[in-house]
Each structure stands twice: as structure tokens, then as C-alpha cells.
Design an enzyme around this catalytic site. Structure first.
Site, PDB file in Angstrom:
ATOM      1  N   ARG A 200       0.884  -1.172   0.000  1.00 18.89           N
ATOM      2  CA  ARG A 200       0.000   0.000   0.000  1.00 18.89           C
ATOM      3  C   ARG A 200       0.911   1.207   0.000  1.00 18.89           C
ATOM      4  NH1 ARG A 200      -5.243   1.367   3.616  1.00 18.89           N
ATOM      5  NH2 ARG A 200      -5.970  -0.220   2.173  1.00 18.89           N
TER       6      ARG A 200
ATOM      7  N   CYS B 220     -16.586   0.716   0.894  1.00 14.44           N
ATOM      8  CA  CYS B 220     -15.317  -0.001   1.112  1.00 14.44           C
ATOM      9  C   CYS B 220     -14.818   0.161   2.534  1.00 14.44           C
ATOM     10  CB  CYS B 220     -14.268   0.491   0.123  1.00 14.44           C
ATOM     11  SG  CYS B 220     -14.077   2.291   0.140  1.00 14.44           S
TER      12      CYS B 220
ATOM     13  N   HIS C 183      -7.427   0.496  -6.332  1.00 14.44           N
ATOM     14  CA  HIS C 183      -7.538  -0.431  -5.197  1.00 14.44           C
ATOM     15  C   HIS C 183      -8.118  -1.758  -5.726  1.00 14.44           C
ATOM     16  CE1 HIS C 183      -7.562  -1.753  -1.189  1.00 14.44           C
ATOM     17  NE2 HIS C 183      -8.417  -0.917  -0.625  1.00 14.44           N
TER      18      HIS C 183
ATOM     19  N   ASP D 129     -18.018   6.305  -1.044  1.00 13.54           N
ATOM     20  CA  ASP D 129     -16.674   6.312  -0.441  1.00 13.54           C
ATOM     21  C   ASP D 129     -16.472   7.704   0.151  1.00 13.54           C
ATOM     22  OD1 ASP D 129     -14.064   5.667   0.238  1.00 13.54           O
ATOM     23  OD2 ASP D 129     -13.311   5.540  -1.810  1.00 13.54           O
TER      24      ASP D 129
ATOM     25  N   ARG E 286     -13.046  -9.387   2.217  1.00 15.15           N
ATOM     26  CA  ARG E 286     -11.642  -9.041   1.945  1.00 15.15           C
ATOM     27  C   ARG E 286     -10.753 -10.223   2.329  1.00 15.15           C
ATOM     28  NH1 ARG E 286      -9.806  -3.845   1.503  1.00 15.15           N
ATOM     29  NH2 ARG E 286      -7.934  -4.941   0.787  1.00 15.15           N
TER      30      ARG E 286
ATOM     31  N   GLN F 106      -9.733  -4.528  -3.354  1.00 16.07           N
ATOM     32  CA  GLN F 106     -11.029  -4.121  -2.815  1.00 16.07           C
ATOM     33  C   GLN F 106     -12.156  -4.428  -3.807  1.00 16.07           C
ATOM     34  OE1 GLN F 106     -11.985  -2.453   0.288  1.00 16.07           O
ATOM     35  NE2 GLN F 106     -13.934  -3.125  -0.522  1.00 16.07           N
TER      36      GLN F 106
END
Ligand code: CP
Length: 336
Positions: A103, A269, A130, A228, A297, A133
Site C-alpha cells: 500500500r 469499502c 484499489h 466512499d 476481503r 477491494q
């Protein structure tokens, strides 16, 4: 050929569907308490330039459940790009682990890691995208498919800023043939450059992309409503301008969800700013599937780790293990 999971569009529809099938298998095994230890003895290096709850926990737990081991590597504790070049870090860590999750603040850092690493790099979020995700998100959507609808019939409506998650959702929808709409003020809609990236994928899959400033009309045809954060770390100075642009028209609240079909689902998310881009009543309401999304996830990371590591992992026979053990034990007996 060494492949990395850096960008959804690097993968075909068939590959993404197979990754989701593997996710389903590993989720089912986990629910039976029987997760196969397919990565026994393998190691995952996890580089995090930014904090994380879901990505960190899911990757570390996934590796443990698969019989492997994960190392949490933070800048300041390793020499990433500071006292050592990214290239050298990638080359060195590759000699010791089987896969690297990263990340990073800048997408270029993940690209550089992928350029020099000799093990797969998995993008755990950058300023551009991402992918882990959104693979999880589409898997979650398949678990909550509206009655009688197959993947290609889904309509995902993203209400809010063109974040890295929003752009990645557009990518995966384009690849898989899912209709995608972003409802946001014009200034915060996906850039023309990013839209251009999905032209070929849409032509191939038949996915329709729409961009609108009318969230109420958009969600009327939604199977899934997604939002988001409206701002992220480093955008604090833009909060007044962003708040004024999004609030109240683009907040996902009970009034907006009332305009969706009854079986539409709400997704995020996470982390969320409750009371900003979404209200508590939606987050915790009957249409919300955010906790399934978060749990998935874990199952998606298991699938990705198996997909990228299992094929190249050496699986020695009992005889070979016994031979090496014997050689070392003979040495130790002679020496001590
Ligand atoms: N959605 C997501 O990536 O969460 P974290 O930032 O907690 O990893």
C-alpha cells in the site's frame, strides 16, 4: 511469466471470474473450519505507507490460515526509498519472501516494486486504484445478486467522489460487463483520461458507463449503491469546498435509498465518515451489506495469495524432506 496484481485491467474477464470462484471455494472451506494449508512455509511481505484495518488484517490472517507467514513492513522500519532505492528493496525482499503486498502513497512506487521484484506484487491501494477491494466487492455483489440477475445484468451506482476505489470499480465493471454509473458534481467525476482506459474493455464486454450529476435518477435503476469518503488524508484544506459540492445532494441517506428498487443493496469499502457521505441509518440499515463486504476481503486475499503463490511454491516429497533433514542432522551429530 511473472505477473503482478497491480491493475484490474491487466486481467481478462475469465481470470477475474476464476479468482472469484476460488474465493468462493476458500470461503466455504473456511466456514467449515477447513481452510487448506496451501501456502505452508510461504512468506508474505506487507509494505504499508499508510494505515489500514481491512487490508492489513485480511492479508495477515489469510496468510496464517493458508499455513504461511506475514511480515508487517513500515517505512521507517525498512529502508524503502529512503536509505535504499525501491529497486534494491524489491530485489532484496524478493529473495526472502514469496509475495509482496504494498500500500503506497504513489502508484508509481507499486509500479517500481513490480518492475524490480522477482516475486508477485499485490497492490493494496495506491493514489490511483484499489484492485483487491473491487475484486472483493464484485464477489460480494454475486452473493447478493438480485433475484434472477446474472453478473452482466448488474447495475452499480457509485455516488460520490472519483476516488481510487471508484476508478477501480469502473475498471472491473468495464471488464466484466457490469453497468456502472457515477453520480457526482462534474468536477468530481472520473477524469476523461481514466474513462479512456476502459473504452476497449467496454467494447469487448458490453458494459455501459454513465456519469451524471443526478443521484436520485441514477439510484432509481441501481442494484448496488456504493459510496466512499469525500476527502482523504492530504485533502483537509479542500474540506469546505468538497462539503459544499456534495452536501446534501450526494449524501447516501434514507431519502436517497428510498428511491432505489426494494432489493438494492448499499456498499462502502470503509472506513466511512458516518454523517458525511453516508448516514448511520443506511450504514446499519436492512439494505447494507458493508460487513459482508469487509469479511470478504479475507476470502479474496486468500484467493489472490493462492492464485499468485501456489503455482510456483515448491512442494517437496516426504522423501526429499527426510533426505535434507538427515543431511543436517548428520552434520550436527558429527559437529556437536
Ligand atoms: N477498504 C480498505 O482498504 O480499508 P483499509 O484502509 O482499512 O485497509
Amino acid at each position: 511469466m511473472l505477473r503482478h496484481f497491480v491493475q484490474i485491467l491487466d486481467f481478462s474477464k475469465e481470470e477475474l471470474l476464476r479468482m472469484m470462484e476460488l474465493t468462493a471455494l476458500l470461503k466455504r472451506a473456511d466456514k467449515d473450519g477447513a481452510c487448506p494449508r496451501l501456502l505452508s512455509g510461504a512468506s508474505l511481505g506487507m509494505i504499508f505507507e499508510e494505515p489500514s484495518t481491512r487490508t492489513r488484517v485480511s492479508f495477515e490472517v489469510a496468510m496464517t490460515k493458508l499455513g504461511g507467514h506475514a511480515l508487517y513492513l513500515r517505512p521507517g522500519e525498512i529502508h524503502l526509498g529512503a536509505r535504499e532505492s525501491i529497486a534494491d528493496t524489491a530485489r532484496v525482499v524478493s529473495r526472502m519472501v514469496d509475495v509482496i503486498e504494498a500500500r503506497t502513497l504513489k502508484h508509481q512506487t507499486v509500479l517500481d516494486l513490480a518492475k524490480y521484484a522477482t516475486v508477485p506484487i499485490i497492490n493494496g491501494l495506491t493514489d490511483f486504484n484499489h484492485p483487491t477491494q473491487v475484486l472483493c466487492d464484485v464477489f460480494t455483489m454475486t452473493e447478493h445478486a438480485p433475484k434472477g440477475k446474472k453478473l452482466e445484468d448488474f447495475h452499480l451506482v457509485f455516488v460520490g467522489d472519483a476516488t481510487n476505489v471508484c476508478v477501480s470499480l469502473m475498471f472491473i465493471c468495464a471488464r466484466l460487463g457490469i453497468s456502472f454509473t457515477q453520480a457526482a458534481p462534474a468536477k468530481y467525476q472520473v477524469s476523461e483520461a481514466h474513462r479512456a482506459m476502459v473504452k476497449d474493455a467496454c467494447a469487448q464486454s458490453g458494459a455501459k458507463m454513465n456519469f451524471t450529476e443526478d443521484p436520485a435518477a441514477a439510484v432509481a435503476g441501481a442494484d448496488f449503491v456504493y459510496t466512499d469518503l469525500w476527502w482523504w488524508v492530504g485533502q483537509e484544506s479542500e474540506i469546505p469546498e468538497r462539503s459544499a459540492a456534495f452536501m446534501p445532494k450526494f449524501q447516501v441517506n434514507a431519502a436517497l435509498m428510498a428511491k432505489t428498487p426494494a432489493d438494492a443493496r448499499f456498499m462502502h469499502c470503509l472506513p466511512a465518515s458516518r454523517g458525511v457521505e453516508v448516514t448511520d441509518e443506511v450504514m446499519d440499515g436492512p439494505q447494507s451489506i458493508i460487513l459482508d463486504q469487509s469479511e470478504n476481503r479475507l476470502h479474496t486475499e486468500k484467493a489472490l495469495l493462492v492464485w499468485f503463490v501456489y503455482p510456483s511454491l515448491k512442494r517437496p516429497s516426504e522423501a526429499l524432506l527426510a533426505r535434507h533433514r538427515g543431511l543436517v542432522e548428520d552434520f550436527l551429530t558429527d559437529f556437536f
